[in-house]
Scaffold this active site. Structure first.
Site, short mmCIF file in Angstrom:
data_model
loop_
_atom_site.label_atom_id
_atom_site.label_comp_id
_atom_site.label_asym_id
_atom_site.label_seq_id
_atom_site.Cartn_x
_atom_site.Cartn_y
_atom_site.Cartn_z
N ARG A 60 0.88 -1.18 0.00
CA ARG A 60 0.00 0.00 0.00
C ARG A 60 0.91 1.21 0.00
O ARG A 60 1.69 1.41 0.92
CB ARG A 60 -0.92 -0.03 1.22
CG ARG A 60 -1.61 1.30 1.46
CD ARG A 60 -2.74 1.22 2.47
NE ARG A 60 -3.88 0.50 1.94
CZ ARG A 60 -5.09 0.53 2.47
NH1 ARG A 60 -5.33 1.24 3.56
NH2 ARG A 60 -6.08 -0.15 1.94
N ASP A 76 -17.44 6.90 -0.46
CA ASP A 76 -16.06 6.81 0.07
C ASP A 76 -15.79 8.14 0.77
O ASP A 76 -16.52 9.12 0.55
CB ASP A 76 -15.08 6.60 -1.11
CG ASP A 76 -13.63 6.39 -0.67
OD1 ASP A 76 -13.37 6.25 0.54
OD2 ASP A 76 -12.75 6.38 -1.56
N HIS A 80 -7.42 0.81 -6.46
CA HIS A 80 -7.62 -0.10 -5.33
C HIS A 80 -8.31 -1.37 -5.88
O HIS A 80 -9.48 -1.62 -5.61
CB HIS A 80 -8.49 0.59 -4.28
CG HIS A 80 -8.42 -0.02 -2.91
ND1 HIS A 80 -7.65 -1.13 -2.61
CD2 HIS A 80 -9.04 0.33 -1.74
CE1 HIS A 80 -7.81 -1.43 -1.32
NE2 HIS A 80 -8.63 -0.56 -0.79
N ARG A 135 -13.51 -8.69 1.28
CA ARG A 135 -12.10 -8.41 1.01
C ARG A 135 -11.28 -9.67 1.25
O ARG A 135 -10.36 -9.99 0.50
CB ARG A 135 -11.60 -7.27 1.92
CG ARG A 135 -12.20 -5.90 1.64
CD ARG A 135 -11.71 -5.34 0.32
NE ARG A 135 -10.27 -5.28 0.26
CZ ARG A 135 -9.53 -4.30 0.79
NH1 ARG A 135 -10.12 -3.29 1.37
NH2 ARG A 135 -8.21 -4.31 0.69
N GLN A 183 -10.18 -3.87 -3.57
CA GLN A 183 -11.48 -3.39 -3.13
C GLN A 183 -12.53 -3.65 -4.22
O GLN A 183 -13.63 -4.16 -3.94
CB GLN A 183 -11.39 -1.88 -2.84
CG GLN A 183 -12.68 -1.29 -2.34
CD GLN A 183 -13.04 -1.76 -0.94
OE1 GLN A 183 -12.23 -1.66 -0.04
NE2 GLN A 183 -14.23 -2.30 -0.76
N CYS A 221 -16.52 1.59 0.90
CA CYS A 221 -15.30 0.78 1.06
C CYS A 221 -14.80 0.79 2.50
O CYS A 221 -14.06 -0.10 2.90
CB CYS A 221 -14.22 1.29 0.11
SG CYS A 221 -13.87 3.04 0.30
N1 CP Z 1 -11.24 -0.33 2.39
C1 CP Z 1 -9.97 -0.43 2.83
O1 CP Z 1 -9.03 -0.62 2.05
O2 CP Z 1 -9.82 -0.36 4.17
P1 CP Z 1 -8.44 -0.14 4.95
O3 CP Z 1 -7.91 1.20 4.52
O4 CP Z 1 -8.79 -0.20 6.40
O5 CP Z 1 -7.49 -1.23 4.55
N1 NVA Z 2 -10.10 6.70 -1.10
C1 NVA Z 2 -9.74 6.22 0.22
C2 NVA Z 2 -9.96 4.75 0.29
C3 NVA Z 2 -9.66 4.14 1.63
C4 NVA Z 2 -9.82 2.64 1.62
C5 NVA Z 2 -8.30 6.58 0.52
O1 NVA Z 2 -7.45 6.45 -0.37
O2 NVA Z 2 -8.01 7.01 1.65
#
Ligand code: CP
Ligand code: NVA
Length: 319
Positions: free
Chosen positions: A104, A223, A131, A291, A134, A263
């Site tokens: 990430r 989101d 993502h 997930r 997701q 999400c």
């Molecule tokens: N939706 C999602 O990716 O959650 P986290 O940021 O908690 O991993």
């Molecule tokens: N768009 C959000 C998604 C979190 C899972 C972010 O990038 O923070």
């Protein structure tokens, strides 16, 4: 074609998406039936996080355990990707120790660089651009609730971001319509539109009036308005997104059997009211659970060496 890595849904076609969803459904079914998998026995997944996480970290970690392997959480600042050490060296070192990398990070280019130099699969656990884990879990959830992933109107109320971009691509691959409802300055970029190609303006649309967007919608998707890394823009974004909240009034314009997706994490009172979030239409925790099953499918496909066999079992299962 499903290759070494899982970086972006842009790399896949509709058949690949069908296979990924079939395998997700198959592994979820086996998990609920109490089947113990050992496909990744003796394998380790290195997980590098440059941003916070609940779902991604826990679901990958539990997923690896359920597949018979182990995982290792590594804080981004310990690795110092492209600061302490170049991505290409990190990729080559990790390839000597572990059998897969999940990362990430901010810049999508980091993930591509790792994948280029790693001999082992690299999985995108969220970048500023996309993502894909997701979006796969989302489509698994859509299928469970609608019995199909095709012919639906999926409306994302928020900005053109990592989650909406991947979801739009997932809609292209599964045959649903995707609509982004956003303020004008938070829309998809020209590069996004180019990436959507012929689907832009048809299967993938963008409207600025939220009521127009949600009319006839089967799914209202939300989101956070301020993604990780954009914290300095929070006030500006809070102002810009007024009127783009999922609430009773907006929900009334959607299809009677509409479902709400998010999400997570969610900010009640900002992008969604507590009432909408906790309503009967909300399927956000099914989404969160999925997930786990979707990512197990990704790891199972990329990290085990019996891809054809497991895919044929999954295809048979969904018949
Ligand atoms: N939706 C999602 O990716 O959650 P986290 O940021 O908690 O991993
Ligand atoms: N768009 C959000 C998604 C979190 C899972 C972010 O990038 O923070």
């Amino acid at each position: 074609m499903i290759g070494k890595d899982y970086l972006s849904l842009n790399d896949y076609d509709a058949d690949d998406m069908r296979d990924l969803l079939a395998l997700s459904r198959y592994l979820k079914h086996r998990n609920k039936a109490g089947v113990r998998e050992a496909a990744l026995s003796g394998q380790t997944l290195a997980m590098i996080f440059e941003k916070p996480s609940l779902r991604t970290r826990v679901s990958f970690e539990v997923g690896m355990t359920q597949l018979g392997g182990t995982s290792m959480y590594i804080r981004g600042d310990e690795v110092g990707l492209n600061t302490r050490e170049p991505a290409e060296d990190i990729a080559r070192v990790l390839s000597r120790y572990v059998q897969g990398i999940m990362i990430r990070t901010f810049d999508h280019g980091n993930v591509e660089q790792l994948a280029k130099y790693a001999d082992i699969p690299v999985i995108n656990g969220l970048t500023d651009e996309s993502h894909p884990c997701q979006a796969l879990a989302d489509m698994l959830t859509v299928h469970e609730h609608f019995g199909t992933t095709a012919g639906l109107r999926i409306v994302f109320i928020g900005d053109g971001n990592n989650v909406s971009r991947s979801l739009a691509r997932a809609c292209i691959l599964t045959g649903s319509d995707f609509v982004l409802a956003c303020p004008e300055s938070y829309a998809f970029t020209d590069a996004d539109k180019k990436e959507f190609g012929d689907f832009w303006g048809h299967q993938v649309q963008q409207v600025h009036d939220p009521v127009e967007a949600v009319s006839g919608a089967h799914i209202l998707y939300s989101d956070v308005w301020t993604s990780m890394g954009q914290e300095a823009e929070r006030e500006e974004r809070l102002n810009a997104f007024q009127g783009y909240q999922i609430n009773n009034e907006l929900m009334a314009h959607a299809d009677a059997d509409m479902k709400i997706m998010h999400c997570l994490p969610a900010h009640r009172g900002e992008e969604i009211t507590a009432e909408a979030f906790d309503s009967k239409a909300s399927i956000v925790f099914d989404q969160a659970e999925n997930r786990l099953h979707a990512q197990k499918a990704v790891m199972r496909l990329l990290m085990a060496n019996d891809r054809d066999n497991v895919l044929s079992a999954a295809r048979q299962f969904i018949q």
